[in-house]
Design a protein around this motif. Sequence first.
Motif, PDB file in Angstrom:
ATOM      1  N   VAL A  69      97.876  10.333  38.568  1.00  0.00           N
ATOM      2  CA  VAL A  69      99.253  11.051  38.691  1.00  0.00           C
ATOM      3  C   VAL A  69     100.325  10.521  37.740  1.00  0.00           C
ATOM      4  O   VAL A  69     100.409   9.242  37.394  1.00  0.00           O
ATOM      5  CB  VAL A  69      99.998  10.635  40.264  1.00  0.00           C
ATOM      6  CG1 VAL A  69     101.445  11.359  40.160  1.00  0.00           C
ATOM      7  CG2 VAL A  69      98.991  11.704  41.242  1.00  0.00           C
ATOM      8  N   PHE A  70     100.928  11.542  36.934  1.00  0.00           N
ATOM      9  CA  PHE A  70     101.915  11.091  35.902  1.00  0.00           C
ATOM     10  C   PHE A  70     103.211  11.293  36.375  1.00  0.00           C
ATOM     11  O   PHE A  70     103.620  12.566  36.876  1.00  0.00           O
ATOM     12  CB  PHE A  70     101.481  11.715  34.540  1.00  0.00           C
ATOM     13  CG  PHE A  70     100.501  11.299  33.907  1.00  0.00           C
ATOM     14  CD1 PHE A  70     100.320  10.158  32.899  1.00  0.00           C
ATOM     15  CD2 PHE A  70      99.027  11.585  34.239  1.00  0.00           C
ATOM     16  CE1 PHE A  70      99.178   9.472  32.572  1.00  0.00           C
ATOM     17  CE2 PHE A  70      98.022  11.003  33.906  1.00  0.00           C
ATOM     18  CZ  PHE A  70      98.203  10.123  32.623  1.00  0.00           C
ATOM     19  N   ARG A  79     114.019   7.649  35.299  1.00  0.00           N
ATOM     20  CA  ARG A  79     114.108   6.235  36.131  1.00  0.00           C
ATOM     21  C   ARG A  79     113.573   6.290  37.459  1.00  0.00           C
ATOM     22  O   ARG A  79     113.125   4.977  37.897  1.00  0.00           O
ATOM     23  CB  ARG A  79     115.705   5.669  35.994  1.00  0.00           C
ATOM     24  CG  ARG A  79     116.223   5.446  34.593  1.00  0.00           C
ATOM     25  CD  ARG A  79     117.623   5.148  34.586  1.00  0.00           C
ATOM     26  NE  ARG A  79     118.253   5.337  33.506  1.00  0.00           N
ATOM     27  CZ  ARG A  79     118.837   6.096  32.793  1.00  0.00           C
ATOM     28  NH1 ARG A  79     118.935   7.327  33.491  1.00  0.00           N
ATOM     29  NH2 ARG A  79     119.048   6.312  31.616  1.00  0.00           N
ATOM     30  N   LEU A  80     113.965   7.262  38.187  1.00  0.00           N
ATOM     31  CA  LEU A  80     113.233   7.233  39.747  1.00  0.00           C
ATOM     32  C   LEU A  80     111.981   7.703  39.768  1.00  0.00           C
ATOM     33  O   LEU A  80     111.362   6.705  40.579  1.00  0.00           O
ATOM     34  CB  LEU A  80     114.045   8.538  40.386  1.00  0.00           C
ATOM     35  CG  LEU A  80     115.615   8.183  40.794  1.00  0.00           C
ATOM     36  CD1 LEU A  80     116.170   9.631  41.371  1.00  0.00           C
ATOM     37  CD2 LEU A  80     116.005   7.191  41.530  1.00  0.00           C
ATOM     38  N   GLY A  81     111.220   8.028  38.767  1.00  0.00           N
ATOM     39  CA  GLY A  81     109.906   8.224  38.587  1.00  0.00           C
ATOM     40  C   GLY A  81     109.201   6.736  38.371  1.00  0.00           C
ATOM     41  O   GLY A  81     108.203   6.097  38.850  1.00  0.00           O
ATOM     42  N   VAL A  82     110.005   5.968  37.343  1.00  0.00           N
ATOM     43  CA  VAL A  82     109.654   4.363  37.111  1.00  0.00           C
ATOM     44  C   VAL A  82     109.622   3.621  38.096  1.00  0.00           C
ATOM     45  O   VAL A  82     108.524   3.063  38.510  1.00  0.00           O
ATOM     46  CB  VAL A  82     110.304   4.134  35.927  1.00  0.00           C
ATOM     47  CG1 VAL A  82     110.278   2.681  35.596  1.00  0.00           C
ATOM     48  CG2 VAL A  82     110.248   4.810  34.676  1.00  0.00           C
ATOM     49  N   VAL A  98      96.546   4.228  38.174  1.00  0.00           N
ATOM     50  CA  VAL A  98      96.210   5.562  38.985  1.00  0.00           C
ATOM     51  C   VAL A  98      97.878   6.386  38.926  1.00  0.00           C
ATOM     52  O   VAL A  98      97.611   7.496  38.651  1.00  0.00           O
ATOM     53  CB  VAL A  98      96.025   5.353  40.530  1.00  0.00           C
ATOM     54  CG1 VAL A  98      96.114   6.464  41.309  1.00  0.00           C
ATOM     55  CG2 VAL A  98      94.770   4.724  40.887  1.00  0.00           C
ATOM     56  N   PHE A  99      98.838   5.824  39.029  1.00  0.00           N
ATOM     57  CA  PHE A  99     100.095   6.480  38.986  1.00  0.00           C
ATOM     58  C   PHE A  99     100.680   5.705  37.681  1.00  0.00           C
ATOM     59  O   PHE A  99     101.235   4.638  37.700  1.00  0.00           O
ATOM     60  CB  PHE A  99     101.071   6.173  40.073  1.00  0.00           C
ATOM     61  CG  PHE A  99     100.726   7.097  41.389  1.00  0.00           C
ATOM     62  CD1 PHE A  99     101.197   7.965  41.570  1.00  0.00           C
ATOM     63  CD2 PHE A  99      99.428   6.174  41.982  1.00  0.00           C
ATOM     64  CE1 PHE A  99     100.715   8.697  42.944  1.00  0.00           C
ATOM     65  CE2 PHE A  99      98.971   7.040  43.220  1.00  0.00           C
ATOM     66  CZ  PHE A  99      99.753   8.191  43.683  1.00  0.00           C
ATOM     67  N   LYS A 100     101.037   6.728  36.833  1.00  0.00           N
ATOM     68  CA  LYS A 100     101.849   6.289  35.383  1.00  0.00           C
ATOM     69  C   LYS A 100     103.276   6.785  35.314  1.00  0.00           C
ATOM     70  O   LYS A 100     103.056   8.388  35.466  1.00  0.00           O
ATOM     71  CB  LYS A 100     100.824   6.557  34.297  1.00  0.00           C
ATOM     72  CG  LYS A 100     101.191   6.269  32.727  1.00  0.00           C
ATOM     73  CD  LYS A 100     101.164   4.842  32.700  1.00  0.00           C
ATOM     74  CE  LYS A 100     101.514   4.454  31.391  1.00  0.00           C
ATOM     75  NZ  LYS A 100     101.498   3.102  30.964  1.00  0.00           N
ATOM     76  N   ALA A 101     103.982   6.201  35.018  1.00  0.00           N
ATOM     77  CA  ALA A 101     105.405   6.520  34.865  1.00  0.00           C
ATOM     78  C   ALA A 101     105.794   6.727  33.143  1.00  0.00           C
ATOM     79  O   ALA A 101     105.580   5.606  32.658  1.00  0.00           O
ATOM     80  CB  ALA A 101     106.461   6.017  35.456  1.00  0.00           C
ATOM     81  N   ILE A 102     106.415   7.715  32.727  1.00  0.00           N
ATOM     82  CA  ILE A 102     106.698   7.993  31.495  1.00  0.00           C
ATOM     83  C   ILE A 102     108.028   8.512  31.428  1.00  0.00           C
ATOM     84  O   ILE A 102     108.420   9.482  32.124  1.00  0.00           O
ATOM     85  CB  ILE A 102     105.860   8.941  30.784  1.00  0.00           C
ATOM     86  CG1 ILE A 102     104.421   8.489  30.645  1.00  0.00           C
ATOM     87  CG2 ILE A 102     106.326   9.144  29.533  1.00  0.00           C
ATOM     88  CD1 ILE A 102     103.292   9.593  30.392  1.00  0.00           C
ATOM     89  N   ILE A 103     108.886   7.820  30.880  1.00  0.00           N
ATOM     90  CA  ILE A 103     110.308   8.061  30.675  1.00  0.00           C
ATOM     91  C   ILE A 103     110.781   8.437  29.270  1.00  0.00           C
ATOM     92  O   ILE A 103     110.367   7.760  28.440  1.00  0.00           O
ATOM     93  CB  ILE A 103     111.290   7.094  31.327  1.00  0.00           C
ATOM     94  CG1 ILE A 103     112.845   7.491  31.284  1.00  0.00           C
ATOM     95  CG2 ILE A 103     110.997   5.901  30.436  1.00  0.00           C
ATOM     96  CD1 ILE A 103     113.746   6.417  31.888  1.00  0.00           C
ATOM     97  N   ALA A 104     111.593   9.490  29.076  1.00  0.00           N
ATOM     98  CA  ALA A 104     112.083   9.887  27.795  1.00  0.00           C
ATOM     99  C   ALA A 104     112.849   8.792  27.262  1.00  0.00           C
ATOM    100  O   ALA A 104     113.847   8.227  27.963  1.00  0.00           O
ATOM    101  CB  ALA A 104     112.694  11.170  27.870  1.00  0.00           C
ATOM    102  N   GLY A 105     112.465   8.234  26.118  1.00  0.00           N
ATOM    103  CA  GLY A 105     113.251   7.270  25.583  1.00  0.00           C
ATOM    104  C   GLY A 105     112.713   5.866  25.471  1.00  0.00           C
ATOM    105  O   GLY A 105     113.112   4.973  25.174  1.00  0.00           O
ATOM    106  N   GLY A 106     111.308   5.818  26.388  1.00  0.00           N
ATOM    107  CA  GLY A 106     110.768   4.607  26.282  1.00  0.00           C
ATOM    108  C   GLY A 106     111.358   3.655  27.258  1.00  0.00           C
ATOM    109  O   GLY A 106     112.216   3.756  28.120  1.00  0.00           O
ATOM    110  N   GLU A 107     110.991   2.416  27.291  1.00  0.00           N
ATOM    111  CA  GLU A 107     111.361   1.116  28.236  1.00  0.00           C
ATOM    112  C   GLU A 107     112.855   1.043  28.083  1.00  0.00           C
ATOM    113  O   GLU A 107     113.574   0.797  29.093  1.00  0.00           O
ATOM    114  CB  GLU A 107     110.506   0.112  27.970  1.00  0.00           C
ATOM    115  CG  GLU A 107     111.014  -1.090  28.924  1.00  0.00           C
ATOM    116  CD  GLU A 107     109.841  -2.258  28.550  1.00  0.00           C
ATOM    117  OE1 GLU A 107     110.415  -3.367  28.702  1.00  0.00           O
ATOM    118  OE2 GLU A 107     108.672  -2.077  28.533  1.00  0.00           O
TER     119      GLU A 107
END
Length: 116
Positions: A69-70, A79-82, A98-107
Motif C-alpha cells: 500500500v502506498f 503528512r497524515l499519510g506519513v 508493506v505500507f510506504k508513505a510518499i509526501i510531495a517535497g520529500g522528508e
Amino acid sequence: MVKQTNLHGLVTETRNQDTMNIDELSTQEIVDVICTEDQKAVKAVQNESQKMSRAVELIVASLRNGGRVFYIGSGTSGRLGVLDAAELLPTFGVGEDVFKAIIAGGETAMFHPAEK
C-alpha cells in the motif's frame, strides 16, 4: 502524461458555506460549529461503510498475495499519510516494506511546509 484534474469542481476544494464567518464567532459558537461539521463527516463516512468494507477486503487480499500500500499526498494529506504509515509498525507490527508513505517535497516537507 499526467492527467490534469480540475480542482475547482471538487467539493473538497471549495469553501464551506457553513463556516464562512467562523472567525467572527464566540469561542462557544466556534466549538459548536466544529462539532456540527464533525457530525457531518461522521455521517458521510457511515454512508460509505459498505464501499470501505469492500475496499479493505480487496486490500487484505492483495497484501496476502505480496502487494503493498502506498500513501501518496502533499501538504496535510501527505503528512497524515506519513503519520499513519509510521504508526503501523508499533501498533500492528507492519512496517514500511508493506505500507510506504510518499509526501510531495520529500522528508523536508514533513516538517517545513512548502505550501505556506
